[in-house]
Design a protein around this motif. Structure first.
Motif, PDB file in Angstrom:
ATOM      1  N   SER A  87      13.073  46.641 -25.750  1.00 25.51           N
ATOM      2  CA  SER A  87      11.673  46.849 -26.146  1.00 25.51           C
ATOM      3  C   SER A  87      10.733  46.748 -24.940  1.00 25.51           C
ATOM      4  O   SER A  87       9.634  47.284 -24.962  1.00 25.51           O
ATOM      5  CB  SER A  87      11.263  45.847 -27.234  1.00 25.51           C
ATOM      6  N   ASP A  88      11.174  46.067 -23.851  1.00 24.88           N
ATOM      7  CA  ASP A  88      10.318  45.960 -22.659  1.00 24.88           C
ATOM      8  C   ASP A  88       9.911  47.358 -22.178  1.00 24.88           C
ATOM      9  O   ASP A  88       8.765  47.591 -21.786  1.00 24.88           O
ATOM     10  CB  ASP A  88      11.032  45.228 -21.518  1.00 24.88           C
ATOM     11  N   LEU A  89      10.900  48.263 -22.207  1.00 21.97           N
ATOM     12  CA  LEU A  89      10.659  49.624 -21.725  1.00 21.97           C
ATOM     13  C   LEU A  89       9.844  50.414 -22.747  1.00 21.97           C
ATOM     14  O   LEU A  89       8.867  51.079 -22.411  1.00 21.97           O
ATOM     15  CB  LEU A  89      12.021  50.293 -21.493  1.00 21.97           C
ATOM     16  N   ASN A 120       3.687  29.954 -27.215  1.00 24.35           N
ATOM     17  CA  ASN A 120       4.066  31.096 -26.406  1.00 24.35           C
ATOM     18  C   ASN A 120       4.157  32.279 -27.376  1.00 24.35           C
ATOM     19  O   ASN A 120       5.121  32.397 -28.114  1.00 24.35           O
ATOM     20  CB  ASN A 120       5.430  30.774 -25.760  1.00 24.35           C
ATOM     21  N   ARG A 121       3.124  33.097 -27.433  1.00 24.48           N
ATOM     22  CA  ARG A 121       2.830  34.043 -28.521  1.00 24.48           C
ATOM     23  C   ARG A 121       2.413  33.231 -29.742  1.00 24.48           C
ATOM     24  O   ARG A 121       2.653  32.026 -29.792  1.00 24.48           O
ATOM     25  CB  ARG A 121       3.989  34.973 -28.857  1.00 24.48           C
ATOM     26  N   SER A 122       1.832  33.910 -30.726  1.00 29.50           N
ATOM     27  CA  SER A 122       1.193  33.157 -31.803  1.00 29.50           C
ATOM     28  C   SER A 122       0.862  34.092 -32.966  1.00 29.50           C
ATOM     29  O   SER A 122       1.315  35.243 -32.993  1.00 29.50           O
ATOM     30  CB  SER A 122      -0.122  32.584 -31.271  1.00 29.50           C
ATOM     31  N   MET A 140       1.316  40.827 -22.240  1.00 29.68           N
ATOM     32  CA  MET A 140       2.338  41.870 -22.247  1.00 29.68           C
ATOM     33  C   MET A 140       3.595  41.246 -21.637  1.00 29.68           C
ATOM     34  O   MET A 140       3.535  40.195 -20.992  1.00 29.68           O
ATOM     35  CB  MET A 140       1.872  43.070 -21.404  1.00 29.68           C
ATOM     36  N   ASP A 141       4.747  41.901 -21.817  1.00 32.55           N
ATOM     37  CA  ASP A 141       5.995  41.361 -21.276  1.00 32.55           C
ATOM     38  C   ASP A 141       5.904  41.169 -19.768  1.00 32.55           C
ATOM     39  O   ASP A 141       5.244  41.953 -19.075  1.00 32.55           O
ATOM     40  CB  ASP A 141       7.147  42.328 -21.578  1.00 32.55           C
ATOM     41  N   ALA A 142       6.589  40.143 -19.300  1.00 31.71           N
ATOM     42  CA  ALA A 142       6.732  39.857 -17.866  1.00 31.71           C
ATOM     43  C   ALA A 142       5.417  39.485 -17.179  1.00 31.71           C
ATOM     44  O   ALA A 142       5.302  39.574 -15.963  1.00 31.71           O
ATOM     45  CB  ALA A 142       7.393  41.043 -17.134  1.00 31.71           C
TER      46      ALA A 142
HETATM   47 MG    MG Z   1       9.989  40.047 -23.919  1.00 32.69          MG
END
Ligand code: MG
Ligand code: ATP
Length: 296
Positions: A216-218, A131-133, A75-77
């Protein structure tokens, strides 16, 4: 059937998901064990692992037999970037490629979803970090199936069958890679929703982090449960001894980096890497070359 012994076997870690298809997000910790050491201990441990990687990677490169593919999903962060940095510290950049996969471009969408990642796979001797895939195709695309409209796929009326087909394609591709010398390690950096909130707030509170902020993070936080369900099935359907998932607690960054780097080091060690042997005639040539060089 290919005998499983022939394929790379994942090194043990408490966070390795064995191929038992019983992984449950609800019982996957986001924090280190309670008897955990302080951060400084993990920092020191990471330094030691970094040194080991500095020894192992040149042999991987010189031998040119195995490629190592390391996939990060989160997930983000959750700390993907800083974990990639920490692992990279021990690695000669000349033998390592890092790719970040964002929203696919028009050209990428015009191909099947594995295409853009397949062409970035590491060659023998190299470590490739994703980094993601292609796993985004059963995560963000599953949570937002409207994204499929951009893919212009042949008609399909059963969405669940589509995700199952994707798991099958991914497993087939990974097995093919494993059989041909690519060692695959997959890490889900498992951050809690509460810790993510703290980190996103830090991004908002620090000017030097503002560039990292994305609307989109939020938004994506609203879909947390859907993401967790998608991750759970992804891990269950695609963790194999030769392409394992490690679900690493990500609320404590030093601990997370230490665990990830340790699995990569243990993997390289398990390959019994060796510098290529020099045959007799090459040996003679080297002795001659040495004499000639000294005489000049
Ligand atoms: Mg992001
Ligand atoms: P950070 O952790 O620093 O925010 P990031 O990896 O999230 O880095 P971003 O540029 O913020 O990078 O986001 C990339 C976005 O691209 C993610 O929201 C991800 O879900 C999306 N993405 C990646 N692959 C696909 C895909 N195949 N289809 C649709 N969206 C995708």
């Amino acid at each position: 059937m290919v005998p499983e012994k022939k394929l790379f076997q994942a090194p043990y870690s408490p966070y390795l998901v064995k191929d038992e298809r019983k992984f449950a997000v609800a019982s996957a910790p986001t924090e280190p064990p309670s008897d955990t050491q302080n951060s400084a201990t993990y920092g020191k441990g990471l330094k030691k692992i970094t040194k080991d990687l500095q020894v192992l990677q040149p042999i991987l490169y010189a031998q040119g037999r195995y490629a190592v593919l390391v996939i990060f999903q989160a997930m983000d962060a959750a700390g993907k970037d800083s974990t990639v940095r920490a692992v990279m510290t021990g690695i000669n950049p000349a033998g390592c490629d890092v790719y970040s996969f964002k929203k696919p471009s028009g050209r990428e969408l015009a191909h099947d979803y594995l295409w853009r990642t397949y062409r970035c796979l590491p060659e023998r001797g190299y470590i490739g970090i994703f980094n993601r895939s292609y796993y985004e195709e059963v995560l963000v695309v599953r949570v937002h199936p409207e994204l499929l409209a951009h893919q212009n796929l042949p008609p399909h009326d059963n969405l669940d069958a589509l995700w199952q087909e994707r798991f099958e394609s991914i497993c087939n591709m990974e097995k093919h890679l494993a059989l041909n010398g690519t060692v695959i390690l997959k890490f889900w950096l498992n951050v809690s929703k509460t810790e993510q909130k703290k980190r996103l707030l830090r991004r908002l509170n620090r000017k030097d982090k503002h560039w990292k902020w994305s609307f989109s993070d939020l938004q994506e936080r609203e879909f947390w449960q859907d993401y967790m369900a998608a991750y759970e099935e992804m891990v269950n359907k695609t963790s194999r001894p030769w392409a394992p998932w490690y679900v690493v607690p990500a609320d404590n960054k030093p601990f997370m980096r230490y665990c990830v780097a340790g699995v990569i080091r243990d993997t390289l060690q398990s390959l019994n890497l060796e510098y290529p042997a020099v045959d007799e005639s090459m040996g003679k040539h080297l002795v001659k070359a040495r004499k000639q060089l000294l005489a000049r």
